[in-house]
Design a protein around this motif. Structure first.
Motif, PDB file in Angstrom:
ATOM      1  N   GLN A 220     -14.784  -7.635 -43.532  1.00  0.00           N
ATOM      2  CA  GLN A 220     -14.270  -7.741 -42.158  1.00  0.00           C
ATOM      3  C   GLN A 220     -13.379  -8.968 -42.015  1.00  0.00           C
ATOM      4  N   GLU A 221     -13.790 -10.070 -42.636  1.00  0.00           N
ATOM      5  CA  GLU A 221     -12.960 -11.274 -42.623  1.00  0.00           C
ATOM      6  C   GLU A 221     -11.658 -11.045 -43.390  1.00  0.00           C
ATOM      7  N   ALA A 222     -11.749 -10.292 -44.485  1.00  0.00           N
ATOM      8  CA  ALA A 222     -10.548  -9.993 -45.278  1.00  0.00           C
ATOM      9  C   ALA A 222      -9.556  -9.170 -44.469  1.00  0.00           C
ATOM     10  N   GLU A 223     -10.062  -8.206 -43.716  1.00  0.00           N
ATOM     11  CA  GLU A 223      -9.180  -7.390 -42.875  1.00  0.00           C
ATOM     12  C   GLU A 223      -8.474  -8.252 -41.836  1.00  0.00           C
ATOM     13  N   LYS A 224      -9.205  -9.167 -41.241  1.00  0.00           N
ATOM     14  CA  LYS A 224      -8.605 -10.056 -40.237  1.00  0.00           C
ATOM     15  C   LYS A 224      -7.536 -10.950 -40.861  1.00  0.00           C
ATOM     16  N   GLY A 225      -7.823 -11.424 -42.072  1.00  0.00           N
ATOM     17  CA  GLY A 225      -6.922 -12.370 -42.730  1.00  0.00           C
ATOM     18  C   GLY A 225      -5.846 -11.735 -43.584  1.00  0.00           C
ATOM     19  N   LYS A 226      -5.846 -10.390 -43.674  1.00  0.00           N
ATOM     20  CA  LYS A 226      -4.827  -9.660 -44.445  1.00  0.00           C
ATOM     21  C   LYS A 226      -4.866 -10.000 -45.940  1.00  0.00           C
ATOM     22  N   TYR A 227      -6.065 -10.179 -46.480  1.00  0.00           N
ATOM     23  CA  TYR A 227      -6.221 -10.388 -47.914  1.00  0.00           C
ATOM     24  C   TYR A 227      -7.295  -9.430 -48.420  1.00  0.00           C
ATOM     25  N   ALA A 228      -7.599  -9.495 -49.699  1.00  0.00           N
ATOM     26  CA  ALA A 228      -8.652  -8.650 -50.278  1.00  0.00           C
ATOM     27  C   ALA A 228      -9.657  -9.519 -51.016  1.00  0.00           C
ATOM     28  N   VAL A 229     -10.888  -9.055 -51.045  1.00  0.00           N
ATOM     29  CA  VAL A 229     -11.939  -9.742 -51.785  1.00  0.00           C
ATOM     30  C   VAL A 229     -12.050  -9.103 -53.164  1.00  0.00           C
ATOM     31  N   GLY A 230     -12.110  -9.922 -54.198  1.00  0.00           N
ATOM     32  CA  GLY A 230     -12.262  -9.409 -55.550  1.00  0.00           C
ATOM     33  C   GLY A 230     -13.695  -9.001 -55.827  1.00  0.00           C
ATOM     34  N   ALA A 231     -13.852  -7.827 -56.423  1.00  0.00           N
ATOM     35  CA  ALA A 231     -15.170  -7.327 -56.820  1.00  0.00           C
ATOM     36  C   ALA A 231     -15.158  -7.196 -58.336  1.00  0.00           C
ATOM     37  N   PHE A 232     -15.924  -8.049 -59.008  1.00  0.00           N
ATOM     38  CA  PHE A 232     -15.875  -8.151 -60.460  1.00  0.00           C
ATOM     39  C   PHE A 232     -17.187  -7.668 -61.079  1.00  0.00           C
ATOM     40  N   ASN A 233     -17.069  -6.818 -62.073  1.00  0.00           N
ATOM     41  CA  ASN A 233     -18.262  -6.261 -62.723  1.00  0.00           C
ATOM     42  C   ASN A 233     -18.850  -7.235 -63.730  1.00  0.00           C
ATOM     43  N   CYS A 234     -20.180  -7.278 -63.780  1.00  0.00           N
ATOM     44  CA  CYS A 234     -20.860  -8.168 -64.719  1.00  0.00           C
ATOM     45  C   CYS A 234     -21.768  -7.364 -65.649  1.00  0.00           C
TER      46      CYS A 234
ATOM     47  N   ILE B 235      -2.642  -4.217 -50.851  1.00  0.00           N
ATOM     48  CA  ILE B 235      -3.362  -5.137 -49.971  1.00  0.00           C
ATOM     49  C   ILE B 235      -2.604  -5.309 -48.659  1.00  0.00           C
ATOM     50  N   LYS B 236      -1.286  -5.403 -48.741  1.00  0.00           N
ATOM     51  CA  LYS B 236      -0.467  -5.545 -47.534  1.00  0.00           C
ATOM     52  C   LYS B 236      -0.625  -4.337 -46.621  1.00  0.00           C
ATOM     53  N   ILE B 237      -0.751  -3.149 -47.218  1.00  0.00           N
ATOM     54  CA  ILE B 237      -0.927  -1.924 -46.424  1.00  0.00           C
ATOM     55  C   ILE B 237      -2.323  -1.867 -45.807  1.00  0.00           C
ATOM     56  N   GLY B 238      -3.334  -2.399 -46.533  1.00  0.00           N
ATOM     57  CA  GLY B 238      -4.649  -2.398 -45.907  1.00  0.00           C
ATOM     58  C   GLY B 238      -5.855  -2.333 -46.818  1.00  0.00           C
ATOM     59  N   VAL B 239      -5.687  -2.504 -48.129  1.00  0.00           N
ATOM     60  CA  VAL B 239      -6.841  -2.546 -49.033  1.00  0.00           C
ATOM     61  C   VAL B 239      -7.543  -3.892 -48.883  1.00  0.00           C
ATOM     62  N   SER B 240      -8.881  -3.873 -48.733  1.00  0.00           N
ATOM     63  CA  SER B 240      -9.637  -5.101 -48.497  1.00  0.00           C
ATOM     64  C   SER B 240     -10.571  -5.477 -49.643  1.00  0.00           C
ATOM     65  N   LYS B 241     -10.793  -4.555 -50.578  1.00  0.00           N
ATOM     66  CA  LYS B 241     -11.668  -4.826 -51.724  1.00  0.00           C
ATOM     67  C   LYS B 241     -10.996  -4.255 -52.965  1.00  0.00           C
ATOM     68  N   VAL B 242     -10.867  -5.084 -54.002  1.00  0.00           N
ATOM     69  CA  VAL B 242     -10.214  -4.657 -55.235  1.00  0.00           C
ATOM     70  C   VAL B 242     -11.188  -4.850 -56.395  1.00  0.00           C
ATOM     71  N   ASN B 243     -11.466  -3.769 -57.117  1.00  0.00           N
ATOM     72  CA  ASN B 243     -12.427  -3.805 -58.223  1.00  0.00           C
ATOM     73  C   ASN B 243     -11.755  -4.119 -59.560  1.00  0.00           C
ATOM     74  N   ILE B 244     -12.372  -5.026 -60.302  1.00  0.00           N
ATOM     75  CA  ILE B 244     -11.857  -5.421 -61.615  1.00  0.00           C
ATOM     76  C   ILE B 244     -13.003  -5.420 -62.630  1.00  0.00           C
ATOM     77  N   ASP B 245     -12.814  -4.713 -63.728  1.00  0.00           N
ATOM     78  CA  ASP B 245     -13.797  -4.692 -64.804  1.00  0.00           C
ATOM     79  C   ASP B 245     -13.102  -4.802 -66.163  1.00  0.00           C
ATOM     80  N   THR B 246     -12.198  -3.864 -66.455  1.00  0.00           N
ATOM     81  CA  THR B 246     -11.571  -3.792 -67.775  1.00  0.00           C
ATOM     82  C   THR B 246     -10.875  -5.098 -68.166  1.00  0.00           C
TER      83      THR B 246
END
Length: 279
Positions: free
Chosen positions: A6-20, A217-228
């Motif tokens: 929700q904060e990311a949407e307000k701030g127009k950025y995305a939160v990184g989601a990293f696999n462990c 992200i500019k269009i509206g993605v708020s969570k970006v998944n990274i693993d590979t």
């Protein structure tokens, strides 16, 4: 996770989601987030749970989060059943994904709502998926023939009937390593964003060009998944260390540099996502 997105949407950025998958990866994620003062989501996939054990994953992240100054969510990536998701909630996950994307729309909605009924009662956020994201991620595999892009109108119906906290959509990304450069369907993303008022999640982002991620992200993605990208950094640095020191037998001298290599990749991603200094 809901609060972070929700904060990311307000701030127009995305939160990184990293696999462990192990201690070094958890340490790399948290160290990078702290150095960049960024919120972060740590994810465990089906393969990670099988490899490390659910209790070990939760224990590692709980210790890391307790000593960290940045907000951290622990999320199950591609939960495949109601029972598995419930077990993750019981063990202490603060966020879960229920992936019913292979089911017909109404069955996907029903499964998601079943998870939501429990998760909402205990303050756990829920991500769902609509459309089939191609590629293979541990035990979750979708062939090119099976992969299908998300229908924006179905996305609207899905969100209206579930009120899910975040929605993963298929717009041309894929899990695993890409054979060529992926072409994202930005028009489809814009349409979904117009019709759906919940955070949008982009899976399979490791091989996507930076400019395409930034546009999404500019269009509206708020969570970006990274693993590979993390796996690549880990393995490549390990190979370099062993090639330079073939007689090395100290795991710390092998895995330590791999941890640092992953940390630098994560920091780059955090800056790309715009979440640096947003903790």
């Amino acid at each position: 996770m809901t609060e972070l997105l929700q904060e990311a949407e307000k701030g127009k950025y995305a939160v990184g989601a990293f696999n462990c998958n192990n201690m070094e990866i958890v340490q790399a994620i948290v160290a990078a987030a702290e150095e960049e003062s960024a919120p972060v989501i740590i994810q465990a996939s089906q393969g990670a749970i099988k490899y490390a054990g659910l209790e070990y994953i939760v224990g590692l992240v709980r210790v890391a989060a307790a000593g960290s100054k940045v907000p951290i969510a622990l999320h199950i990536d591609h939960g495949t059943s109601f029972e598995q998701v419930m077990r993750c909630i019981r063990e202490g996950f603060t966020s879960v994904m229920i992936d019913g994307s292979k089911l017909p729309l109404e069955e996907n909605i029903a499964l998601t709502n079943r998870v939501l009924d429990v998760a909402r009662a205990v303050g756990v956020s829920v991500e769902a998926e609509l459309g089939k994201i191609g590629g293979t991620e541990d035990d979750v595999s979708v062939s090119e023939r099976e992969a299908s892009l998300t229908d924006p109108e179905e996305a609207k119906i899905f969100v209206e009937k579930t009120g899910v906290d975040a929605l993963a959509i298929a717009i041309g990304t894929a899990h695993g390593q890409y054979k060529g450069e992926p072409k994202l369907d930005f028009d489809r993303l814009e349409k979904v964003r117009q019709l759906v008022d919940v955070p949008i999640v982009l899976h399979g982002s490791s091989g996507v060009p930076s400019e395409a991620i930034a546009k999404a992200i500019k269009i509206g993605v708020s969570k970006v998944n990274i693993d590979t990208n993390l796996r690549e950094a880990f393995v490549n640095r390990t190979r370099e260390v062993l090639a330079a020191n073939p007689n090395e037998i100290d795991p710390r001298k092998i895995l330590g540099p791999a941890r640092e290599a992953m940390k630098e990749v994560i920091k780059e991603k955090i800056r790309l996502f715009g979440s640096s200094q947003k903790a």
